[in-house]
Design an enzyme around this catalytic site. Structure first.
Site, PDB file in Angstrom:
ATOM      1  N   SER A 208       0.805  -1.228   0.000  1.00  0.00           N
ATOM      2  CA  SER A 208       0.000   0.000   0.000  1.00  0.00           C
ATOM      3  C   SER A 208       0.835   1.274   0.000  1.00  0.00           C
ATOM      4  O   SER A 208       0.619   2.168   0.830  1.00  0.00           O
ATOM      5  CB  SER A 208      -0.920  -0.018   1.212  1.00  0.00           C
TER       6      SER A 208
ATOM      7  N   ARG B 132       8.075   6.366  -3.188  1.00  0.00           N
ATOM      8  CA  ARG B 132       8.450   6.908  -1.875  1.00  0.00           C
ATOM      9  C   ARG B 132       7.662   6.172  -0.806  1.00  0.00           C
ATOM     10  O   ARG B 132       6.543   5.723  -1.039  1.00  0.00           O
ATOM     11  CB  ARG B 132       8.136   8.408  -1.797  1.00  0.00           C
TER      12      ARG B 132
ATOM     13  N   ASP C 176      -3.557  -1.339  -2.121  1.00  0.00           N
ATOM     14  CA  ASP C 176      -4.765  -1.693  -1.345  1.00  0.00           C
ATOM     15  C   ASP C 176      -6.027  -1.025  -1.894  1.00  0.00           C
ATOM     16  O   ASP C 176      -7.127  -1.594  -1.832  1.00  0.00           O
ATOM     17  CB  ASP C 176      -4.587  -1.416   0.153  1.00  0.00           C
TER      18      ASP C 176
END
Ligand code: ADP
Ligand code: MG
Length: 473
Positions: free
Chosen positions: A153, A168, A206
């Site tokens: 996620s 990132r 997700d």
């Protein structure tokens, strides 16, 4: 702020009505402000579709179309969320039906910072233990190599479904040597080291998982949202509306899931969101200053910390906890967002549940006036979060131009699922933005969305694998 029957107590307490109004003013979002946020949000979504490298990156997820509902078979899903790691065995039986067996492991703060390879070793280890016990119970045949969806996620740049480079870290993670690397390769290395017999079929965000899982059970779903440790959304866009992909030769009418990574809305510029000084402190003291501005005002990782920072200010000003030892409230992030839920749920006249939140966890005795104030403050922070989330949802609805026909939004995550009244506050927000038509947009809980969605995407991928480069086209 609803302090209802508290006026008499407020009178002889340092918590004055002026003080309460101050916080009310700071955290309240007017419908006008919400509509201006939505307009800026729509422009931001469009920019992300036009060009690579935008603040809200609108990442093509390489999941094409919708599931048919007839996907079948056994799949593994490993869901690395911001707070928990879940390992799931998902059995799809067709007709939109499924069964999930899962095990959840809470991640420690240390695990969120340790060397990247060790984090993936932990994932592989947990999966291995899960498989061993499933084999011992006979739910999985020994030696079978099951396809697996990896729900990761965090924003990854993908050019196919089983590959993704971490752009990132977000949500407080900072493991070295993962940013800029292909996370499926890192995970595959750990799986190999631990001899775990699975084939990593799909890398899934997700939000995309929640979108696809919700559509599998409710075909009116057009948007998937996560309201858990973090906050993000995915939806299906026509490839013809994604200018940055026009050279790939994918037919315009193909539907592609887009992981918006909307948590980054208003990062760096800070032009649109009504940020308070508490939001600024959280931002500047985080491991990623200036990033994830929208997420930091909304999601489960941060709401408890916003609350703690207001308490700290009032302690320093001599307004609350006079003469008490408040040292246990000094640690950053020590006040869990779940306590805001607990406080808002407390319907006893003396607010006895709030008494125990403070006495048990922080060894502080509270006055009734303080508890009433805390309940109202939780309401302000929780309501702002829900209303901001509804701005993001409204922006996607507007971008898709589906307000008249309406849709359902599948939402997964503990904040949506467990915070009292969160769903109602989102709906109120949608009506404030769109008027009566806002009621055409409904939300539902995408139960187990991240894990189930990953398994369904693994199934979609498997059945379409022979159709060329776009692995599940
Ligand atoms: P993940 O983000 O790892 O997938 P969840 O969806 O369970 O996990 O979200 C975890 C977040 O939800 C944490 O930030 C936690 O503080 C918050 N949370 C947990 N329980 C509650 C609750 N009862 N009310 C509100 N927030 C909660
Ligand atoms: Mg999750």
């Amino acid at each position: 702020m609803s302090l209802d029957n508290t006026q008499s107590i407020v009178e002889d307490s340092p918590i004055t009505s002026e003080l309460i109004q101050k916080y009310e003013k700071l955290f309240t979002l007017t419908p006008e402000k919400m509509r201006s946020i939505v307009d800026a949000f729509v422009e931001t979504l469009k920019r992300g579709l036009e060009q690579y490298g935008q603040v809200v990156p609108m990442i093509p997820a390489f999941v094409f179309g919708w599931p048919t509902g007839e996907e079948t078979g056994d799949y593994l899903a490993l869901d690395l969320g911001g707070t928990n790691l879940r390992v799931c065995l998902v059995t799809l039986s067709g007709g939109g039906k499924f069964d999930i067996k899962q095990k959840k492991y809470r991640l420690t703060e240390e695990q969120k910072q340790m060397e990247g390879s060790l984090l993936f070793d932990f994932c592989a280890d947990s999966l291995s233990a899960f498989l061993e016990s499933a084999q011992a119970e006979g739910t999985i045949k020994a030696g079978a190599e099951l396809p697996m969806g990896f729900t990761f996620s965090y924003p990854c740049q993908q050019d196919r479904i089983d590959h993704g480079i971490l752009i990132r870290w977000t949500k407080g993670f900072g493991n070295p040597n993962v940013e800029g690397f292909d996370v499926t390769q890192l995970f595959a290395d750990s799986l190999k080291k631990h001899n775990v017999p699975v084939s990593l079929t799909a890398l899934v965000n997700d939000t995309t998982g929640a979108l696809i899982a919700s559509h599998y059970t409710n075909p009116r779903t057009r948007i998937g949202v996560i309201l858990g440790t973090g906050c993000n959304a995915a939806y299906a866009e026509r490839v013809g509306n994604i200018p940055k992909m026009k050279d790939l030769g994918i037919p315009d009418d193909t539907l592609m899931s887009i992981n918006c990574e909307w948590g980054a809305f208003d990062s760096f510029e800070h032009k649109h969101l009504p940020r308070t000084k508490y939001d600024e402190i959280i931002d500047l003291t985080s491991n990623k200053p200036h990033e994830q501005a929208f997420e930091k005002c909304i999601s489960g990782r941060y709401l408890g910390e916003i609350f703690r920072l207001v308490m700290k200010e009032l302690i320093d000003e001599g307004v609350i906890f006079l003469g008490k030892d408040t040292s246990k409230l000094n640690e950053e992030y020590c006040f869990d967002t779940a306590y805001l839920s607990t406080m808002e749920s407390d319907m006893t006249p003396e607010l006895l549940t709030i008494v125990s939140v403070f006495s048990q966890h922080y060894k502080i005795e509270t006055t009734l006036a303080e508890r009433q104030f805390f309940k109202a403050l939780a309401n302000l922070i929780g309501t702002r979060s829900a209303r901001l989330a509804s701005c993001g949802m409204a922006a996607i609805v507007k971008k898709l131009d589906i307000l008249d026909e309406g849709c359902s939004i599948g939402i997964d995550g503990s904040l949506y699922d467990m915070y009292p009244g969160f769903k109602e506050r989102i709906h109120e927000g949608l009506t404030d933005i769109f008027g009566e038509k806002g009621k055409n947009v409904v939300t539902h809980h995408a139960e187990d969305g991240s894990g189930l969605g990953s398994a369904i995407i693994a199934a979609m991928t498997k059945t379409r694998k022979d159709k060329g480069f776009f692995t599940n086209l």
